[in-house]
Design a protein around this motif. Structure first.
Motif, PDB file in Angstrom:
ATOM      1  N   SER B 287      -7.498  -5.688  10.033  1.00  0.00           N
ATOM      2  CA  SER B 287      -6.672  -5.160  11.117  1.00  0.00           C
ATOM      3  C   SER B 287      -7.482  -4.077  11.809  1.00  0.00           C
ATOM      4  CB  SER B 287      -5.362  -4.587  10.575  1.00  0.00           C
ATOM      5  OG  SER B 287      -5.632  -3.512   9.705  1.00  0.00           O
ATOM      6  N   GLN B 288      -6.969  -3.613  12.938  1.00  0.00           N
ATOM      7  CA  GLN B 288      -7.677  -2.557  13.662  1.00  0.00           C
ATOM      8  C   GLN B 288      -6.854  -1.283  13.586  1.00  0.00           C
ATOM      9  OE1 GLN B 288      -8.685  -3.438  17.756  1.00  0.00           O
ATOM     10  NE2 GLN B 288     -10.363  -1.966  17.708  1.00  0.00           N
ATOM     11  N   SER B 289      -7.496  -0.191  13.209  1.00  0.00           N
ATOM     12  CA  SER B 289      -6.761   1.071  13.083  1.00  0.00           C
ATOM     13  C   SER B 289      -6.500   1.660  14.465  1.00  0.00           C
ATOM     14  CB  SER B 289      -7.539   2.059  12.230  1.00  0.00           C
ATOM     15  OG  SER B 289      -8.588   2.621  12.997  1.00  0.00           O
ATOM     16  N   ASP B 290      -5.634   2.673  14.516  1.00  0.00           N
ATOM     17  CA  ASP B 290      -5.327   3.299  15.800  1.00  0.00           C
ATOM     18  C   ASP B 290      -6.544   3.983  16.409  1.00  0.00           C
ATOM     19  OD1 ASP B 290      -2.815   2.395  15.478  1.00  0.00           O
ATOM     20  OD2 ASP B 290      -1.942   4.289  14.830  1.00  0.00           O
ATOM     21  N   LYS B 291      -7.513   4.348  15.560  1.00  0.00           N
ATOM     22  CA  LYS B 291      -8.742   4.951  16.073  1.00  0.00           C
ATOM     23  C   LYS B 291      -9.708   3.908  16.617  1.00  0.00           C
ATOM     24  CE  LYS B 291      -9.772   7.466  12.424  1.00  0.00           C
ATOM     25  NZ  LYS B 291     -10.486   8.360  11.496  1.00  0.00           N
ATOM     26  N   GLY B 292      -9.430   2.629  16.325  1.00  0.00           N
ATOM     27  CA  GLY B 292     -10.290   1.563  16.832  1.00  0.00           C
ATOM     28  C   GLY B 292     -11.198   0.948  15.781  1.00  0.00           C
ATOM     29  N   SER B 293     -11.238   1.532  14.584  1.00  0.00           N
ATOM     30  CA  SER B 293     -12.081   0.951  13.534  1.00  0.00           C
ATOM     31  C   SER B 293     -11.475  -0.350  13.044  1.00  0.00           C
ATOM     32  CB  SER B 293     -12.152   1.891  12.332  1.00  0.00           C
ATOM     33  OG  SER B 293     -12.430   3.193  12.743  1.00  0.00           O
ATOM     34  N   MET B 294     -12.328  -1.285  12.667  1.00  0.00           N
ATOM     35  CA  MET B 294     -11.842  -2.489  12.005  1.00  0.00           C
ATOM     36  C   MET B 294     -11.754  -2.152  10.512  1.00  0.00           C
ATOM     37  SD  MET B 294     -11.677  -4.199  14.734  1.00  0.00           S
ATOM     38  CE  MET B 294     -11.015  -5.732  14.126  1.00  0.00           C
ATOM     39  N   VAL B 295     -10.575  -2.366   9.929  1.00  0.00           N
ATOM     40  CA  VAL B 295     -10.349  -2.059   8.516  1.00  0.00           C
ATOM     41  C   VAL B 295     -10.160  -3.386   7.802  1.00  0.00           C
ATOM     42  CG1 VAL B 295      -8.875  -0.871   6.858  1.00  0.00           C
ATOM     43  CG2 VAL B 295      -9.189   0.073   9.147  1.00  0.00           C
ATOM     44  N   PHE B 296     -10.963  -3.668   6.787  1.00  0.00           N
ATOM     45  CA  PHE B 296     -10.800  -4.958   6.131  1.00  0.00           C
ATOM     46  C   PHE B 296     -11.165  -4.919   4.651  1.00  0.00           C
ATOM     47  CE2 PHE B 296     -15.352  -5.872   6.351  1.00  0.00           C
ATOM     48  CZ  PHE B 296     -15.745  -5.227   7.508  1.00  0.00           C
ATOM     49  N   GLY B 297     -10.791  -5.974   3.968  1.00  0.00           N
ATOM     50  CA  GLY B 297     -11.056  -6.057   2.538  1.00  0.00           C
ATOM     51  C   GLY B 297     -11.189  -7.504   2.110  1.00  0.00           C
ATOM     52  N   GLY B 298     -11.577  -7.688   0.854  1.00  0.00           N
ATOM     53  CA  GLY B 298     -11.764  -9.033   0.337  1.00  0.00           C
ATOM     54  C   GLY B 298     -11.247  -9.154  -1.080  1.00  0.00           C
ATOM     55  N   ASP B 299     -12.064  -9.763  -1.918  1.00  0.00           N
ATOM     56  CA  ASP B 299     -11.669  -9.993  -3.304  1.00  0.00           C
ATOM     57  C   ASP B 299     -12.012  -8.795  -4.180  1.00  0.00           C
ATOM     58  OD1 ASP B 299     -10.395 -12.450  -3.934  1.00  0.00           O
ATOM     59  OD2 ASP B 299     -12.180 -13.499  -3.249  1.00  0.00           O
ATOM     60  N   LEU B 300     -11.547  -8.893  -5.431  1.00  0.00           N
ATOM     61  CA  LEU B 300     -11.971  -7.945  -6.458  1.00  0.00           C
ATOM     62  C   LEU B 300     -13.467  -8.091  -6.707  1.00  0.00           C
ATOM     63  CD1 LEU B 300      -9.315  -8.710  -9.201  1.00  0.00           C
ATOM     64  CD2 LEU B 300      -9.364  -6.682  -7.791  1.00  0.00           C
ATOM     65  N   ASP B 301     -14.041  -7.118  -7.423  1.00  0.00           N
ATOM     66  CA  ASP B 301     -15.447  -7.245  -7.813  1.00  0.00           C
ATOM     67  C   ASP B 301     -15.620  -8.159  -9.027  1.00  0.00           C
ATOM     68  OD1 ASP B 301     -16.149  -5.687  -5.750  1.00  0.00           O
ATOM     69  OD2 ASP B 301     -17.029  -4.078  -6.913  1.00  0.00           O
ATOM     70  N   TRP B 302     -14.555  -8.711  -9.533  1.00  0.00           N
ATOM     71  CA  TRP B 302     -14.546  -9.749 -10.575  1.00  0.00           C
ATOM     72  C   TRP B 302     -14.788  -9.281 -11.992  1.00  0.00           C
ATOM     73  CZ3 TRP B 302     -11.666 -13.111  -8.768  1.00  0.00           C
ATOM     74  CH2 TRP B 302     -11.846 -13.681  -7.511  1.00  0.00           C
ATOM     75  N   TYR B 303     -15.308  -8.103 -12.199  1.00  0.00           N
ATOM     76  CA  TYR B 303     -15.432  -7.645 -13.592  1.00  0.00           C
ATOM     77  C   TYR B 303     -14.627  -6.369 -13.766  1.00  0.00           C
ATOM     78  CZ  TYR B 303     -19.047  -4.913 -11.262  1.00  0.00           C
ATOM     79  OH  TYR B 303     -19.724  -4.104 -10.384  1.00  0.00           O
ATOM     80  N   LYS B 304     -14.174  -6.146 -14.990  1.00  0.00           N
ATOM     81  CA  LYS B 304     -13.336  -4.985 -15.290  1.00  0.00           C
ATOM     82  C   LYS B 304     -14.108  -3.701 -15.059  1.00  0.00           C
ATOM     83  CE  LYS B 304     -11.587  -3.120 -18.680  1.00  0.00           C
ATOM     84  NZ  LYS B 304     -11.501  -2.737 -20.087  1.00  0.00           N
ATOM     85  N   SER B 305     -13.463  -2.708 -14.458  1.00  0.00           N
ATOM     86  CA  SER B 305     -14.166  -1.469 -14.188  1.00  0.00           C
ATOM     87  C   SER B 305     -13.205  -0.332 -13.856  1.00  0.00           C
ATOM     88  CB  SER B 305     -15.130  -1.674 -13.023  1.00  0.00           C
ATOM     89  OG  SER B 305     -15.710  -0.450 -12.653  1.00  0.00           O
ATOM     90  N   TYR B 306     -13.591   0.869 -14.268  1.00  0.00           N
ATOM     91  CA  TYR B 306     -12.850   2.068 -13.880  1.00  0.00           C
ATOM     92  C   TYR B 306     -13.640   2.878 -12.842  1.00  0.00           C
ATOM     93  CZ  TYR B 306      -9.380   1.700 -17.667  1.00  0.00           C
ATOM     94  OH  TYR B 306      -8.358   1.306 -18.490  1.00  0.00           O
ATOM     95  N   ALA B 307     -14.778   2.338 -12.378  1.00  0.00           N
ATOM     96  CA  ALA B 307     -15.610   3.076 -11.428  1.00  0.00           C
ATOM     97  C   ALA B 307     -15.024   2.929 -10.032  1.00  0.00           C
ATOM     98  CB  ALA B 307     -17.034   2.538 -11.459  1.00  0.00           C
ATOM     99  N   GLN B 308     -14.932   4.032  -9.294  1.00  0.00           N
ATOM    100  CA  GLN B 308     -14.357   3.932  -7.946  1.00  0.00           C
ATOM    101  C   GLN B 308     -15.458   3.633  -6.927  1.00  0.00           C
ATOM    102  OE1 GLN B 308     -12.175   7.665  -8.056  1.00  0.00           O
ATOM    103  NE2 GLN B 308     -10.272   6.540  -7.805  1.00  0.00           N
ATOM    104  N   ARG B 309     -16.294   2.660  -7.249  1.00  0.00           N
ATOM    105  CA  ARG B 309     -17.300   2.249  -6.280  1.00  0.00           C
ATOM    106  C   ARG B 309     -17.551   0.765  -6.446  1.00  0.00           C
ATOM    107  NH1 ARG B 309     -19.839   4.855 -10.486  1.00  0.00           N
ATOM    108  NH2 ARG B 309     -21.507   3.646 -11.414  1.00  0.00           N
ATOM    109  N   GLY B 310     -17.876   0.102  -5.352  1.00  0.00           N
ATOM    110  CA  GLY B 310     -17.963  -1.350  -5.382  1.00  0.00           C
ATOM    111  C   GLY B 310     -19.377  -1.861  -5.511  1.00  0.00           C
ATOM    112  N   ASN B 311     -19.516  -3.187  -5.665  1.00  0.00           N
ATOM    113  CA  ASN B 311     -20.852  -3.757  -5.787  1.00  0.00           C
ATOM    114  C   ASN B 311     -21.251  -4.529  -4.536  1.00  0.00           C
ATOM    115  OD1 ASN B 311     -20.003  -6.452  -5.898  1.00  0.00           O
ATOM    116  ND2 ASN B 311     -19.729  -6.381  -8.108  1.00  0.00           N
ATOM    117  N   LEU B 312     -22.554  -4.833  -4.455  1.00  0.00           N
ATOM    118  CA  LEU B 312     -23.089  -5.399  -3.219  1.00  0.00           C
ATOM    119  C   LEU B 312     -22.780  -6.875  -2.983  1.00  0.00           C
ATOM    120  CD1 LEU B 312     -26.416  -3.402  -3.157  1.00  0.00           C
ATOM    121  CD2 LEU B 312     -24.516  -3.189  -1.576  1.00  0.00           C
ATOM    122  N   PRO B 313     -22.765  -7.736  -4.028  1.00  0.00           N
ATOM    123  CA  PRO B 313     -22.434  -9.145  -3.743  1.00  0.00           C
ATOM    124  C   PRO B 313     -21.087  -9.288  -3.033  1.00  0.00           C
ATOM    125  CG  PRO B 313     -23.274  -8.933  -5.967  1.00  0.00           C
ATOM    126  CD  PRO B 313     -23.143  -7.545  -5.426  1.00  0.00           C
TER     127      PRO B 313
END
Lengths: 108, 421
Positions: B287-313
Motif C-alpha cells: 500500500s502507499q502511505s500518506d507520506k507517499g512511501s510504498m509500504v510492503f511485506g512478504g513471507d516469514l524468514d522461514w526459520y525460528k528466530s527472536y532477532a528483530q532483523r531480517g535476512n537477505l533471501p
C-alpha cells in the motif's frame, strides 16, 4: 576492523551459512528449515494428551536450540543444526540419521 | 489532558504549539495493582483501555519493557481487514473492523483509518472459485465482500502487470471497508486514552521473574521493582513463550518467527488500495502511505528466530514479487527494512483465554494479523479478565482446542507454525 564497524555489522542483516557435512559450507537459502529437532514422538498407542504435546506444543527456546534443516538444493540430507535463535550463530551441524553421519564422518 | 479539537489547535497556535500537556503520565510503579497487563503494545494498551472504559476497573497498570510504539506496534504493514471465514474468527475480526471505523472518535486521536479497499488478486479459475467461496461466506455473515472481474480491476488499478505476468491476473476479491491506519497513532491513541482513565503506563519496566504459589501469581519481579497483582494478563506477542516459562508453565502451541516489512522513498500518488498478491511461492502485500512511501511485506524468514532483523533471501523474494505485479516499481529505492518477532501459532489463530493459573490470562498467537485485530483483542481480553467468562466468539480460542481437535485453521496448513502466513 574497528569496533564501530563490528557493531554495525552485528545490527545488519546476516546470511546464515550452514556447514553441510557432505557438501561443505553453503548459504542457508539452499536449505529448507524443518523445525524443532528435540521432539520425541510417543509410542503409537500412547494417550492422546502425549500426542497433543508432541505435535502441537513447543519449548520455543530463546537461545541455543537443536533444529532440523533439509539441504533441498544440495545433497538432500536432513541435518541437525544447533543454532542460536537470538544471534543466528551456528554451533554444530551433523546428519540427522546416525548411519549417514558415519558415512559423512568417514568422508571427511 | 487537553482534548484535541479545533478550538484547542487554534488556541495553541498562538503560543507556537508549545503548551500541550504530556500525552500520558510517567508514573512511579505502585506496590500493588488490581490488574497488571504485561506488554505495552496495541493489544495490552487496548485491553487496559477497555477494562477501564467498558468494565469500570480501577488500579490498572501496563508494563512495557521498552517504550510505547517500539515493538511490533511500530513494525507492521498497517493493514486492517476482516476477510475471515471460520466461526469465531469472522465475528471477531468484523467486530475489530467496526471498532476501527469509530476509533478516532473513541480515542479522540486521529488514527488515520483509511478504508481504501483490500484487493486480493487471483490468477487462476481455481483461485477465483476459492475466493468466491470465502467472500460468499463473508457476505452471509454480513461483512462486505465483492469479486472484481478483470475490466473493473483495470479501471481501478491501471498499472498492475496485465501484459506479460508469469501468472496472468484474472481479477480480484475485494473488501471495500478494509484498508489501513497509522500504526503509531493507534498505539499512542490507546496509551493516551487509557492514561486519561487512570491506567498507569510503566515504560522501561521489564518483567524479569514471576513469583507464584501453586495455582496463582503473587507478584511480578520487574526492572523497576517487585509489583503485586490480583490479576495478570500477558499480551507480549513474540515473547509469549519466554514469559510463559518464567511462570513455570512449560510449552505453548507457539513458535516465534520474524516477518520483514519494507518502506521505499516517497513518490507521487500511485496506489489507492491495499493490493495483495499470492500465488505459488510468492506472497506480497503493498500500500502507499500518506507520506507517499510504498509500504510492503512478504513471507516469514522461514526459520525460528527472536532477532528483530531480517535476512537477505527474503528481501530478494519480496522484490521479485513486487516486480511481478508492479513492474513500475523497478527503479524505486528502498529506504528501510526491518523485522518483527511474532507468535506463530500451530493453527494460525490466536489465543484469548484463561490459563492453568487462576489469576493469569493469556492474549497471544497473533501470527501475521495482530495489527488489525488489536481493538477487538483488547475488547475481548478485557471482557475475559473482568467477567471471568470467555465471550462466545472466542470460546474456542484457547489452549485446549488442539487436544479437542477443534483447531481454527483458516489456511488448512496443519500444525506447522511457519506455514500460517
Amino acid at each position: 576492523m574497528s569496533g564501530a564497524l563490528v557493531l554495525i555489522q552485528s545490527c545488519t542483516v546476516d546470511m546464515i551459512r550452514i556447514k553441510c557435512p557432505y557438501c561443505g559450507e553453503r548459504d542457508h537459502s539452499e536449505f529448507t528449515y524443518g523445525g524443532d529437532a528435540s521432539i520425541k514422538y510417543p509410542a503409537l498407542d500412547a494417550p492422546e494428551s502425549e500426542w497433543t504435546k508432541a505435535i502441537f506444543f513447543r519449548e520455543n527456546i530463546r537461545g541455543m536450540q537443536k533444529e532440523t534443516w533439509h539441504h533441498t538444493n544440495g545433497c538432500r540430507l536432513w541435518l541437525e543444526v544447533e543454532r542460536s535463535t537470538i544471534t543466528h550463530e551456528i554451533k554444530s551441524v551433523k546428519a540427522c540419521h546416525p548411519q549417514i553421519e558415519k558415512i559423512t564422518k568417514s568422508k571427511s | 489532558m487537553t482534548r484535541f479539537n479545533a478550538w484547542n489547535v487554534f488556541k495553541n497556535g498562538f503560543t507556537g504549539q508549545k503548551n500541550w500537556d504530556r500525552q500520558w503520565r510517567d508514573p512511579e510503579p505502585k506496590k500493588q495493582y488490581d490488574i497488571i497487563i504485561v506488554g505495552g503494545g496495541l493489544h495490552g494498551l487496548a485491553t487496559a483501555y477497555y477494562l477501564a472504559k467498558n468494565h469500570n476497573k480501577k488500579n490498572i497498570a501496563v508494563l512495557e519493557k521498552g517504550w510505547i510504539g517500539g515493538g511490533n506496534a511500530g513494525r507492521n504493514t498497517t493493514i486492517v481487514r476482516s476477510n475471515y471465514m471460520l466461526p469465531g474468527n469472522h465475528e471477531f475480526y468484523e467486530h475489530s473492523l467496526k471498532l476501527w471505523e469509530n476509533l478516532s472518535h473513541e480515542l479522540n486521536y486521529n488514527v488515520m483509518f483509511s478504508q481504501r479497499a483490500h484487493v486480493s488478486l487471483f490468477h487462476s479459475p481455481g483461485a477465483k472459485d476459492g475466493a468466491a467461496r470465502r467472500y460468499n461466506i463473508m457476505r452471509l455473515y454480513g461483512t462486505d465482500a465483492e469479486l472484481w472481474d478483470l475490466d473493473t480491476l483495470k479501471k481501478n488499478i491501471p498499472h498492475l502487470n496485465y501484459y506479460d505476468a508469469r501468472f496472468p491476473i484474472m481479477g480480484a476479491a475485494v473488501q471495500r471497508r478494509a484498508g489501513n491506519a497509522r500504526h503509531d497513532s493507534a498505539v499512542w491513541g490507546y496509551a493516551r486514552a487509557a492514561d486519561s482513565l487512570g491506567v498507569d503506563i510503566l515504560q522501561n519496566c521489564e518483567v524479569t521473574g514471576v513469583k507464584r504459589s501453586q495455582n496463582n501469581i503473587e507478584s511480578l519481579e520487574t526492572s523497576r521493582g517487585t509489583i503485586k497483582a490480583k490479576k495478570v494478563g500477558f499480551a507480549v506477542a513474540g515473547h509469549t513463550s519466554v514469559l510463559w516459562q518464567m511462570a513455570g508453565l512449560g510449552n505453548l502451541p507457539i513458535e516465534s518467527h520474524k516477518l520483514q516489512a519494507f518502506v521505499t522513498e516517497s513518490v507521487k500518488p500511485l496506489l489507492d488500495h491495499v493490493v495483495v498478491y499470492g500465488v505459488g511461492g510468492a506472497h506480497f502485500y503493498i500500500s502507499q502511505s500518506d507520506k507517499g512511501s510504498m509500504v510492503f511485506g512478504g513471507d516469514l524468514d522461514w526459520y525460528k528466530s527472536y532477532a528483530q532483523r531480517g535476512n537477505l533471501p527474503m528481501v530478494q523474494d519480496t522484490a521479485e514479487a513486487a516486480m511481478a505485479i508492479m513492474p513500475c516499481l523497478g527503479r524505486i529505492r528502498l529506504l528501510r527494512h526491518w523485522a518483527g518477532v511474532m507468535d506463530m501459532s500451530m493453527d494460525g489463530s490466536f489465543f484469548i483465554c484463561k490459563t492453568p493459573l487462576s489469576n493469569l490470562y493469556l492474549n497471544a498467537g497473533w501470527n501475521y494479523g495482530g495489527f488489525k485485530a488489536s481493538p477487538a483483542s483488547g475488547w475481548y481480553f478485557a471482557d475475559l479478565i473482568a467477567s471471568e467468562q470467555p465471550h462466545k466468539h472466542i470460546q474456542n480460542h484457547n489452549l485446549e482446542r488442539f487436544e479437542k481437535g477443534i483447531n481454527i485453521d483458516e489456511r488448512g496448513a496443519g500444525p506447522d507454525p511457519k506455514l500460517h502466513g
